[in-house]
Design a protein around this motif. Structure first.
Motif, PDB file in Angstrom:
ATOM      1  N   LEU A   1       0.847  -1.196   0.000  1.00  0.00           N
ATOM      2  CA  LEU A   1       0.000   0.000   0.000  1.00  0.00           C
ATOM      3  C   LEU A   1       0.878   1.239   0.000  1.00  0.00           C
ATOM      4  CD1 LEU A   1      -2.571  -1.069   2.762  1.00  0.00           C
ATOM      5  CD2 LEU A   1      -2.856  -1.266   0.300  1.00  0.00           C
ATOM      6  N   ARG A   2       0.478   2.230  -0.798  1.00  0.00           N
ATOM      7  CA  ARG A   2       1.204   3.499  -0.822  1.00  0.00           C
ATOM      8  C   ARG A   2       0.227   4.633  -1.116  1.00  0.00           C
ATOM      9  NH1 ARG A   2       3.467   0.699  -4.894  1.00  0.00           N
ATOM     10  NH2 ARG A   2       5.460   0.741  -3.842  1.00  0.00           N
ATOM     11  N   VAL A   3       0.553   5.805  -0.587  1.00  0.00           N
ATOM     12  CA  VAL A   3      -0.235   7.005  -0.869  1.00  0.00           C
ATOM     13  C   VAL A   3       0.291   7.589  -2.170  1.00  0.00           C
ATOM     14  CG1 VAL A   3      -0.903   9.295  -0.066  1.00  0.00           C
ATOM     15  CG2 VAL A   3      -0.663   7.424   1.578  1.00  0.00           C
ATOM     16  N   SER A   4      -0.539   7.542  -3.205  1.00  0.00           N
ATOM     17  CA  SER A   4      -0.106   7.998  -4.525  1.00  0.00           C
ATOM     18  C   SER A   4      -0.469   9.449  -4.803  1.00  0.00           C
ATOM     19  CB  SER A   4      -0.705   7.093  -5.611  1.00  0.00           C
ATOM     20  OG  SER A   4      -2.108   7.012  -5.498  1.00  0.00           O
ATOM     21  N   GLY A   5      -1.241  10.067  -3.926  1.00  0.00           N
ATOM     22  CA  GLY A   5      -1.594  11.472  -4.091  1.00  0.00           C
ATOM     23  C   GLY A   5      -2.449  11.928  -2.937  1.00  0.00           C
ATOM     24  N   SER A   6      -2.359  13.215  -2.595  1.00  0.00           N
ATOM     25  CA  SER A   6      -3.148  13.708  -1.465  1.00  0.00           C
ATOM     26  C   SER A   6      -3.318  15.216  -1.557  1.00  0.00           C
ATOM     27  CB  SER A   6      -2.502  13.335  -0.127  1.00  0.00           C
ATOM     28  OG  SER A   6      -1.239  13.978   0.012  1.00  0.00           O
ATOM     29  N   VAL A   7      -4.387  15.711  -0.954  1.00  0.00           N
ATOM     30  CA  VAL A   7      -4.679  17.140  -0.860  1.00  0.00           C
ATOM     31  C   VAL A   7      -5.178  17.419   0.547  1.00  0.00           C
ATOM     32  CG1 VAL A   7      -6.114  19.029  -1.709  1.00  0.00           C
ATOM     33  CG2 VAL A   7      -5.242  17.343  -3.314  1.00  0.00           C
ATOM     34  N   TRP A   8      -4.570  18.421   1.190  1.00  0.00           N
ATOM     35  CA  TRP A   8      -5.012  18.812   2.517  1.00  0.00           C
ATOM     36  C   TRP A   8      -6.091  19.883   2.409  1.00  0.00           C
ATOM     37  CZ3 TRP A   8      -4.016  16.959   7.314  1.00  0.00           C
ATOM     38  CH2 TRP A   8      -2.964  16.037   7.444  1.00  0.00           C
ATOM     39  N   ASN A   9      -7.074  19.793   3.280  1.00  0.00           N
ATOM     40  CA  ASN A   9      -8.151  20.780   3.348  1.00  0.00           C
ATOM     41  C   ASN A   9      -8.026  21.586   4.629  1.00  0.00           C
ATOM     42  OD1 ASN A   9      -9.211  19.720   0.968  1.00  0.00           O
ATOM     43  ND2 ASN A   9     -10.505  18.278   2.092  1.00  0.00           N
ATOM     44  N   GLY A  10      -8.528  22.810   4.591  1.00  0.00           N
ATOM     45  CA  GLY A  10      -8.567  23.631   5.789  1.00  0.00           C
ATOM     46  C   GLY A  10      -7.782  24.911   5.683  1.00  0.00           C
TER      47      GLY A  10
ATOM     48  N   THR B   1      -7.337  20.585   8.428  1.00  0.00           N
ATOM     49  CA  THR B   1      -8.425  19.848   9.057  1.00  0.00           C
ATOM     50  C   THR B   1      -8.429  18.374   8.654  1.00  0.00           C
ATOM     51  OG1 THR B   1      -9.908  20.523   7.261  1.00  0.00           O
ATOM     52  CG2 THR B   1      -9.888  21.891   9.249  1.00  0.00           C
ATOM     53  N   GLU B   2      -8.321  18.078   7.373  1.00  0.00           N
ATOM     54  CA  GLU B   2      -8.333  16.696   6.925  1.00  0.00           C
ATOM     55  C   GLU B   2      -7.588  16.572   5.602  1.00  0.00           C
ATOM     56  OE1 GLU B   2     -12.457  15.738   6.592  1.00  0.00           O
ATOM     57  OE2 GLU B   2     -12.664  16.616   4.581  1.00  0.00           O
ATOM     58  N   ARG B   3      -7.195  15.360   5.300  1.00  0.00           N
ATOM     59  CA  ARG B   3      -6.465  15.113   4.058  1.00  0.00           C
ATOM     60  C   ARG B   3      -7.198  14.071   3.236  1.00  0.00           C
ATOM     61  NH1 ARG B   3      -0.549  12.269   3.326  1.00  0.00           N
ATOM     62  NH2 ARG B   3      -1.623  10.690   4.555  1.00  0.00           N
ATOM     63  N   ARG B   4      -7.422  14.393   1.991  1.00  0.00           N
ATOM     64  CA  ARG B   4      -7.995  13.438   1.044  1.00  0.00           C
ATOM     65  C   ARG B   4      -6.829  12.787   0.301  1.00  0.00           C
ATOM     66  NH1 ARG B   4     -13.127  13.116  -1.482  1.00  0.00           N
ATOM     67  NH2 ARG B   4     -13.079  11.734  -3.294  1.00  0.00           N
ATOM     68  N   ALA B   5      -6.698  11.479   0.462  1.00  0.00           N
ATOM     69  CA  ALA B   5      -5.552  10.773  -0.103  1.00  0.00           C
ATOM     70  C   ALA B   5      -6.019   9.647  -1.008  1.00  0.00           C
ATOM     71  CB  ALA B   5      -4.667  10.205   1.009  1.00  0.00           C
ATOM     72  N   THR B   6      -5.282   9.433  -2.070  1.00  0.00           N
ATOM     73  CA  THR B   6      -5.508   8.290  -2.954  1.00  0.00           C
ATOM     74  C   THR B   6      -4.506   7.209  -2.576  1.00  0.00           C
ATOM     75  OG1 THR B   6      -6.277   9.694  -4.767  1.00  0.00           O
ATOM     76  CG2 THR B   6      -5.547   7.475  -5.323  1.00  0.00           C
TER      77      THR B   6
ATOM     78  N   ALA C   1      -9.496  12.066   8.676  1.00  0.00           N
ATOM     79  CA  ALA C   1     -10.647  12.960   8.634  1.00  0.00           C
ATOM     80  C   ALA C   1     -10.490  14.031   9.709  1.00  0.00           C
ATOM     81  CB  ALA C   1     -11.932  12.164   8.838  1.00  0.00           C
ATOM     82  N   ALA C   2     -11.442  14.932   9.775  1.00  0.00           N
ATOM     83  CA  ALA C   2     -11.341  16.041  10.725  1.00  0.00           C
ATOM     84  C   ALA C   2     -11.317  15.562  12.168  1.00  0.00           C
ATOM     85  CB  ALA C   2     -12.498  17.010  10.502  1.00  0.00           C
ATOM     86  N   ASP C   3     -11.940  14.403  12.456  1.00  0.00           N
ATOM     87  CA  ASP C   3     -11.965  13.898  13.829  1.00  0.00           C
ATOM     88  C   ASP C   3     -10.807  12.949  14.123  1.00  0.00           C
ATOM     89  OD1 ASP C   3     -12.721  11.837  12.195  1.00  0.00           O
ATOM     90  OD2 ASP C   3     -14.593  11.375  13.254  1.00  0.00           O
TER      91      ASP C   3
END
Length: 298
Positions: free
Chosen positions: A207-216, A225-230, A251-253
Motif C-alpha cells: 500500500l502506498r499514498v499515490s496522491g493527497s490534498v489537505w483541506n482547511g 483539518t483533513e487530508r484526502r488521499a488516494t 478525517a477532521a476527527d
C-alpha cells in the motif's frame, strides 16, 4: 502388495479350483493330494496403476484445496476504509503487508483488530503517535510499543508475533527468505498478520499514498483539518492490476474513512472539494488559489 491386490486372500487359497490347471501361476496342491488345485488370479497391473494414479490425483486436489488461503474464514478484523484495497476485503491470517512511508496508513491496519480486543504490537517506529492511535480507536491498553529494538528488531518482531494478532514493524536491516518463511509460519500458527512500514520481501499487498490534498487552509490562513488521499494497492511481485481508493487520511476527527466521491463544479473544471482547485466556497465563488503545506508528517 496388499493395497494393489498382488497377493491372494486366505479364502481364495482354501477354495477348490479347476482340475487339471497347470502352469507357473498355479500353486502347489494342498496336502499333496491330486485332483484339486488352488485357484489362480490374474492381476491387471495396468488397471491397478491407473486406479492408483486417479486416487493420487484426487488426494492432491483435496490437499491443494485445504492449503489454499480462505480469506472468508481466515480474515482478521479490517477497517472499512481498507477493505476495497485488500484481496477478499480483509487482512488474512499469516499474511504480510507492506505500507510505504505513511505511518497513519500503517496504523489503520491495526485499528479494527485492536477495537475488537486483539493485542497489537509496534516495533521500531519511534514516530508512532499514541494520541493519533487513540483517536483512531486503537486500544492503548492492548498495545505493545518497542520504539528502538536495535539490531534485534527481527527477533523482537518474531517474539511479539506469539502474543499480538497484528504486528507493525519497520525493517531495520536485510531480511533473508528463510527468516520471512519462519515468521510467516509463526503468524499462521498464532493466527496473526504482519505489517511492514517499508519494503518487505514477498509481501501479499503493498500500500502506498499515490496522491493527497489537505483541506482547511484558506487564502493564506487557517488550520489543516483533513487530508484526502488516494491509496494504491499492488499485489505480490506486481501481480494483478493495482487498485486505488480515496480515503480521508485523516478525517477532521482523526479517524480514517472512505472519502465521498468528488462532484465537479458546474461550468468549471473543479473537483468540488474544499481547498482543491476550482472548489466552490460558501458564497458560491471558486477559490482563487490553493496553498499546500511544504511538509506534513503522514
Amino acid at each position: 502388495m496388499f493395497e494393489y491386490e498382488g497377493m491372494q486372500t486366505a479364502a481364495a487359497l482354501l477354495s477348490p479350483g479347476p482340475e487339471g490347471a497347470t502352469g507357473p501361476d498355479v500353486p502347489a496342491r494342498a496336502g499333496g493330494r491330486s485332483g484339486s488345485t488352488r485357484p489362480t488370479r490374474r492381476v491387471d497391473h495396468l488397471g491397478d496403476a491407473r486406479a492408483a494414479l486417479e486416487r493420487i490425483t484426487a488426494l492432491r486436489s483435496r490437499v491443494s484445496e485445504m492449503e489454499a488461503p480462505r480469506v472468508d474464514v481466515q480474515g482478521l478484523p479490517t477497517a472499512d476504509a481498507l477493505q476495497p484495497l485488500l484481496p477478499g476485503g480483509a487482512i488474512r491470517v499469516g499474511g504480510s503487508y507492506a505500507v510505504q512511508e505513511s505511518v497513519l496508513l500503517a496504523m489503520t491496519m491495526l485499528q479494527a483488530a485492536s477495537a475488537e480486543g486483539a493485542w497489537c504490537a509496534v516495533v521500531g517506529v519511534p514516530s508512532f503517535g499514541v494520541e493519533a492511535a487513540a483517536a483512531m480507536g486503537i486500544d492503548l491498553e492492548r498495545l505493545v510499543l518497542v520504539p528502538d529494538p536495535g539490531d534485534q528488531w527481527l527477533t523482537v518482531t518474531a517474539a511479539l508475533a506469539d502474543v499480538a494478532q497484528v504486528v507493525l514493524t519497520r525493517p531495520l536491516g536485510r531480511v533473508v527468505p528463510g527468516d520471512v518463511s519462519r515468521l510467516s509460519a509463526r503468524l499462521r500458527q498464532r493466527g496473526g498478520a504482519l505489517v511492514a512500514l517499508g519494503a518487505w520481501p514477498g509481501a501479499d499487498v503493498t500500500l502506498r499514498v499515490s496522491g493527497s490534498v489537505w483541506n482547511g487552509i484558506g487564502d493564506g490562513h487557517g488550520y489543516l483539518t483533513e487530508r484526502r488521499a488516494t491509496v494504491t494497492a499492488s499485489g505480490r511481485a506486481g501481480a494483478g492490476r493495482p487498485v486505488s481508493a480515496d480515503l480521508l487520511l485523516p478525517a477532521a476527527d482523526g479517524a480514517v474513512r472512505p472519502a465521498a466521491p468528488l462532484v465537479a463544479r458546474a461550468g468549471g473544471t473543479g473537483t468540488g472539494v474544499a481547498g482543491a482547485p476550482g472548489a466552490v466556497g460558501a458564497d458560491g465563488a471558486g477559490a482563487s488559489r490553493v496553498l499546500r503545506p511544504v511538509a506534513v508528517a503522514s
